[in-house]
Structure formats: C-alpha cells, structure tokens
Design an enzyme around this catalytic site. Structure first.
Site, PDB file in Angstrom:
ATOM      1  N   SER A 129       0.807  -1.209   0.000  1.00 35.91           N
ATOM      2  CA  SER A 129       0.000   0.000   0.000  1.00 35.91           C
ATOM      3  C   SER A 129       0.844   1.264   0.000  1.00 35.91           C
ATOM      4  O   SER A 129       0.314   2.352  -0.198  1.00 35.91           O
ATOM      5  CB  SER A 129      -0.939   0.011   1.217  1.00 35.91           C
ATOM      6  OG  SER A 129      -0.204  -0.095   2.411  1.00 35.91           O
ATOM      7  N   HIS A 150      -1.704  -3.402  -6.054  1.00 37.36           N
ATOM      8  CA  HIS A 150      -2.358  -3.035  -4.803  1.00 37.36           C
ATOM      9  C   HIS A 150      -3.817  -3.474  -4.848  1.00 37.36           C
ATOM     10  O   HIS A 150      -4.683  -2.787  -5.387  1.00 37.36           O
ATOM     11  CB  HIS A 150      -2.241  -1.524  -4.597  1.00 37.36           C
ATOM     12  CG  HIS A 150      -2.797  -1.050  -3.299  1.00 37.36           C
ATOM     13  ND1 HIS A 150      -3.169   0.255  -3.084  1.00 37.36           N
ATOM     14  CD2 HIS A 150      -3.050  -1.702  -2.133  1.00 37.36           C
ATOM     15  CE1 HIS A 150      -3.628   0.375  -1.858  1.00 37.36           C
ATOM     16  NE2 HIS A 150      -3.566  -0.804  -1.266  1.00 37.36           N
ATOM     17  N   GLU A 162      -5.145  -1.410  -8.247  1.00 38.16           N
ATOM     18  CA  GLU A 162      -4.213  -0.335  -8.568  1.00 38.16           C
ATOM     19  C   GLU A 162      -2.863  -0.970  -8.902  1.00 38.16           C
ATOM     20  O   GLU A 162      -2.241  -1.610  -8.053  1.00 38.16           O
ATOM     21  CB  GLU A 162      -4.080   0.604  -7.364  1.00 38.16           C
ATOM     22  CG  GLU A 162      -3.219   1.819  -7.605  1.00 38.16           C
ATOM     23  CD  GLU A 162      -3.146   2.719  -6.375  1.00 38.16           C
ATOM     24  OE1 GLU A 162      -3.105   3.945  -6.546  1.00 38.16           O
ATOM     25  OE2 GLU A 162      -3.144   2.179  -5.243  1.00 38.16           O
ATOM     26  N   ASN A 200      -3.724   5.204  -1.499  1.00 39.91           N
ATOM     27  CA  ASN A 200      -3.362   5.375  -0.094  1.00 39.91           C
ATOM     28  C   ASN A 200      -2.792   6.734   0.237  1.00 39.91           C
ATOM     29  O   ASN A 200      -2.820   7.162   1.392  1.00 39.91           O
ATOM     30  CB  ASN A 200      -2.395   4.264   0.342  1.00 39.91           C
ATOM     31  CG  ASN A 200      -3.160   3.038   0.785  1.00 39.91           C
ATOM     32  OD1 ASN A 200      -4.364   2.948   0.586  1.00 39.91           O
ATOM     33  ND2 ASN A 200      -2.478   2.096   1.382  1.00 39.91           N
TER      34      ASN A 200
END
Length: 293
Positions: A129, A150, A162, A200
């Site tokens: 992350s 991700h 992602e 994130n």
C-alpha cells in the site's frame, strides 16, 4: 469447472497469509488457479484456511450473482490451495504475488528467498500500500519483472486493482500483469511509483484525520462514519474502513508516507499509535474503533 487449460498462469504463488494474502488466494482459487500459499508458521496457515472458508461464505451472502457463480463449490476452491511454510514449493509457480507486512526489512528478506527458488522469467507482483516498487525491484535480479499490484479488501469482491509501474518495470511486465488480473476477473488502473501511489496517499490522510477528530472529541467514531455514509454515500466510513484494513497496517502505511515526504501532514495521530500498541487492530483482533464478535 477446471479452467487450468485456459489460463496463462495456472499456478500462482501467494506469499503471506494475512488478510490480503488470504483474499488474493481465495480470489485466485475461485477463478480456477492452483495456489501455493506460503507463510512462516502453521498457525498462520490454519487461520488462513479458516479465513478462506469464511470468505467463501461472505461471497455467498453478499456477492453478486457473478461473484457467486465464480466462487463455485467451496470444497473445490479450498482443494486448489496448498498451504505451506516451504518456499521451495514456489519453484513451480507461474506468477508470484507477495503480501507480507508493510515493513521493509521483512519484504527485503522475502524477495531474497524468492530469488533463490523462482524461475528467472517469473514476475513478482508486490501487493503493497505504500512501499516503493522501484525499491523492491532494486533488491532483486529482475527489476524489470517487478510490478506493484495493490489489491483492495475484501479482494474477492473488489473488481479493480491499482497497478504500479516501478522505474524499471517493463511494458511486457505491465501487459502480463493486466492479463493475470483479467484471469482473476479484475480490471486495473496503472499509476506511477510514488509513496502511497494514488489510493493510499489520499485514503491514509483521510483516515488519519478522522482519527484526530475522535481524539479531539469533535465527534464519535460512529458519527464520523455516519457523515461519510449519509452525506457522501460512501459504503463505509473512514474508521470502519480502518478497522477492515487493520489499524497496524494503517500505521505502517502512514509512517512510510511520513518518512518518504518528510511532511508533517503525514504525522500519525497519537490515538492511532496508542490503539496499535494496545492491540486494538480492528476486525482481525476483534476490536478497533468498533467491537467485533
């Protein structure tokens, strides 16, 4: 139904049997892949087996018709997952997804072990992350074959991933990553390698600020979440999301952002640190901002 003949990556190594590793393993097994799930202890693997069982029940209860169809027979799904502490079992993997904790020293050691057993052409996907994909690639002999992937929690119910391009990640590796995710029934958005990436870098600030609101007694955790769900129509509030991700993982991610940017806006909230020290990690520990049975 056996899909192995249709798959370009029929055997997938998944390293780390925590919340995300369990979700990735379940999602892969549901889509016909054989999975080698590796962790350091038999206790972690026993929890992972139970986690997949519970995850399959969740798909049955909350998944879409397509999710339920893909999940198939729970017994057959579990039979596609080999639970092991032996990294040597990854020698036969066609693709590897790493999901260990967000601590650099641990990740670096894992990639050294992967280099020792995986075939030279195999791609390493880092499910992280916040940690730099370029940095991860630098400790391998195959930086062009390292890509960020991700996944979102719960993995079997989230259709998008992602994907992060490291400095050396090749176009061929990105193409392979997209094909691999398509085999899992998922789409992706490719972003550049920067601390926190897109999701994130925004989400961790939101969660951290929400925790400051609770610490400063502006509102209760429940009321913070109610505002986000009622005013913005979010399915979950930021503190419910924090409990789902794991407050320890939230803290690690914010600390990486703080270290990377040297910017006070990423300073972890003292209440977050206190809760992590107290073992209140959210759903996985039974208590975070909310209590779980």
């Amino acid at each position: 139904m056996d899909r192995s003949a249709e798959l370009q990556y029929p055997v997938v190594g998944v390293v780390g049997a925590g919340v995300m590793g369990v979700g990735v393993a379940q999602s892969l097994a549901q889509t016909g892949h054989d999975v080698v799930l590796v962790d350091v202890s038999e206790a972690a693997l026993a929890r992972a087996r139970m986690g997949i069982r519970n995850g399959l029940r969740a798909v049955t209860l909350f998944g879409s018709a397509e999710d339920k169809k893909r999940a198939g027979d729970p017994k057959a799904v579990l039979e596609r997952v080999a639970f092991t502490t032996d990294y040597g079992r990854l020698a036969g993997a066609d693709f590897v997804v790493e999901n260990v904790t967000e601590k650099w020293d641990i990740k670096r050691e894992v990639y050294a072990r992967l280099e020792g057993v995986c075939r030279p052409e195999i791609i390493f996907a880092a499910d992280t992350s916040a940690i730099s994909i370029t940095r991860i690639g630098s400790v391998t002999k195959r930086p062009s074959q390292v890509v960020g992937m991700h996944f979102m929690n719960p993995v079997p119910l989230k259709p998008m991933v992602e994907v992060i391009r490291g400095f050396h990640t090749s176009p061929e590796t990105l193409g392979a990553a997209k094909r691999f995710l398509a085999e899992m029934g998922k789409t992706c958005v490719v972003v550049e390698d920067a601390p926190g990436f897109v999701s994130n870098r925004v989400l961790m600030l939101t969660i951290n600020e929400a925790i400051f609101l609770v610490q400063d007694q502006v509102a209760s955790a429940a009321d913070v979440d109610r505002i986000f769900k009622g005013c913005f129509e979010h399915k979950m509030g930021p503190l419910e999301t924090a409990d789902l991700i794991g407050l320890d993982t939230i803290l690690y991610s914010i600390e990486v952002l703080y270290e990377s940017f040297n910017d006070d806006k990423y300073r972890p909230c003292p209440l977050l640190k206190k809760m992590v020290d107290a073992g209140l990690h959210g759903r996985k520990s039974g208590r975070g901002f909310y209590t779980y049975e």
